[in-house]
Design a protein around this motif. Structure first.
Motif, PDB file in Angstrom:
ATOM      1  N   ILE A 150     -66.957   2.880  33.341  1.00 43.30           N
ATOM      2  CA  ILE A 150     -68.066   2.201  32.825  1.00 43.30           C
ATOM      3  C   ILE A 150     -68.667   1.101  33.789  1.00 43.30           C
ATOM      4  N   LEU A 151     -69.711   1.648  34.590  1.00 42.72           N
ATOM      5  CA  LEU A 151     -70.251   0.778  35.652  1.00 42.72           C
ATOM      6  C   LEU A 151     -71.670   0.160  34.982  1.00 42.72           C
ATOM      7  N   ASP A 152     -71.605  -1.195  34.686  1.00 38.18           N
ATOM      8  CA  ASP A 152     -72.608  -1.833  34.031  1.00 38.18           C
ATOM      9  C   ASP A 152     -73.540  -2.423  35.108  1.00 38.18           C
ATOM     10  N   LYS A 153     -74.400  -3.461  34.633  1.00 33.90           N
ATOM     11  CA  LYS A 153     -75.275  -4.021  35.376  1.00 33.90           C
ATOM     12  C   LYS A 153     -74.732  -4.898  36.610  1.00 33.90           C
ATOM     13  N   GLU A 154     -73.369  -5.307  36.310  1.00 35.99           N
ATOM     14  CA  GLU A 154     -72.828  -5.933  37.337  1.00 35.99           C
ATOM     15  C   GLU A 154     -72.282  -5.100  38.510  1.00 35.99           C
TER      16      GLU A 154
ATOM     17  N   ALA B  77     -68.753   9.331  32.939  1.00 37.01           N
ATOM     18  CA  ALA B  77     -68.780   8.138  33.141  1.00 37.01           C
ATOM     19  C   ALA B  77     -70.118   7.452  32.953  1.00 37.01           C
ATOM     20  N   LEU B  78     -70.224   6.137  32.796  1.00 37.01           N
ATOM     21  CA  LEU B  78     -71.452   5.627  32.718  1.00 37.01           C
ATOM     22  C   LEU B  78     -72.085   4.688  33.903  1.00 37.01           C
ATOM     23  N   ALA B  79     -73.174   4.923  34.253  1.00 36.42           N
ATOM     24  CA  ALA B  79     -73.895   4.165  35.141  1.00 36.42           C
ATOM     25  C   ALA B  79     -75.204   3.544  34.227  1.00 36.42           C
ATOM     26  N   THR B  80     -74.807   2.146  34.068  1.00 39.75           N
ATOM     27  CA  THR B  80     -75.986   1.527  33.221  1.00 39.75           C
ATOM     28  C   THR B  80     -76.231   0.216  33.665  1.00 39.75           C
ATOM     29  N   ALA B  81     -77.530  -0.070  33.658  1.00 38.05           N
ATOM     30  CA  ALA B  81     -78.062  -1.512  33.871  1.00 38.05           C
ATOM     31  C   ALA B  81     -77.868  -2.504  32.619  1.00 38.05           C
ATOM     32  N   LYS B  82     -77.207  -1.858  31.573  1.00 38.03           N
ATOM     33  CA  LYS B  82     -76.800  -2.868  30.311  1.00 38.03           C
ATOM     34  C   LYS B  82     -75.635  -3.626  30.701  1.00 38.03           C
TER      35      LYS B  82
END
Ligand SMILES: [Mg+2]
Length: 276
Positions: free
Chosen positions: A192-196, A164-169
């Protein structure tokens, strides 16, 4: 009627989750972030000495950007920030020739910038990035590099953890880059957990835990910023620092003192996944 998580999100008890930060772990985006941040800063602070030539930066290409005289100071400040608006803090410190020695001092300067300026920078930064990408995707991609050794590890060990991705992008940039790096199939959209997903990585990992119906103790989180690891450690996740990203001795020492493994590209596979 079935209950529980939808198909594709089910994690068996034997399976563990590997949550990864994106920039500085999978993708070397410092040069691209520098270009977008400089352009954004120039637009918001047109009389700054940093504003001159900001629009021509993308045409210089990757090597020329790395040779820019402001770039090393920008990269050195990156470990102290969290989000796009932190680039504004970094550029303002550089603009004013102000040095900071640690996180507390950096946070004080960040606070002094005012919420409005940081908010404006955040919105404009993502507008600028989208404009660059849409104007010439090839030129935009040329500013970015995958950490190929780690990308290969993920491909090789894809069956050993739920990735999984945990990103502020922003999601759009992440998805374009995952496709370009040939690993889009390893990260379905719902993982994909993004900036939102939130301002801190705590929010990202909390959403992920719920979405995958796992315990925090089943999640390993790899980030190149030690302040991100610190923010999630009390949840009970296993933390590891990606030493190949945007950090230096200062961050390695903090990570070690807190008991987080400091992984390099040579030992990351063994230390994160265990023996093959
Ligand atoms: Mg990062």
């Amino acid at each position: 009627m079935r209950s529980g998580p939808p198909p594709g999100l089910v994690v068996t008890t034997a399976m563990k989750v590997l949550a990864l930060d994106f920039d500085g772990v999978i993708s070397d985006s410092a040069a691209e972030a520098f270009v977008v941040a400089m352009q954004t800063y120039a637009e918001l602070c047109p009389s700054s000495r940093l504003a001159a030539g900001a629009d021509e930066l993308p045409s210089g290409g990757y090597a020329k950007i790395q040779a820019n005289q402001i770039y090393p100071a920008f990269v050195e400040l990156m470990p102290l920030g969290n989000r796009a608006e932190d680039y504004a803090v970094a550029l303002r410190l550089i603009d004013r020739d102000t040095a900071v020695v640690d996180q507390a001092e950096y946070d004080e300067h960040r606070q002094a910038q005012g919420a409005r300026f940081l908010e404006d920078f955040h919105h404009l930064f993502y507008q600028r990035r989208r404009a660059l990408l849409e104007a010439d995707e090839g030129a935009w991609l040329a500013l970015l590099r995958p950490y190929s050794d780690f990308v290969e590890v993920l491909r090789r060990r894809a069956d050993d953890a739920v990735l999984a991705l945990a990103t502020a992008k922003d999601r759009n940039s992440v998805e374009v880059l995952l496709r370009t790096y040939g690993i889009a199939d390893l990260f379905p959209s719902e993982r994909i957990l993004d900036k939102e997903a939130g301002v801190s990585k705590r929010a990202h990992l909390s959403v992920l835990r719920q979405r995958l119906s796992v315990a925090f103790a089943d999640i390993t989180f790899v980030d190149d910023k030690v302040n991100h690891l610190q923010s999630v450690a009390s949840l009970g996740v296993r933390c590891a620092l990606a030493a190949w990203g945007y950090n230096a001795r200062r961050e390695h020492e903090i990570a070690r003192s807190l008991g987080y493994p400091v992984c390099n590209l040579m030992d990351a596979e063994r230390r994160i996944f265990g023996p093959a």
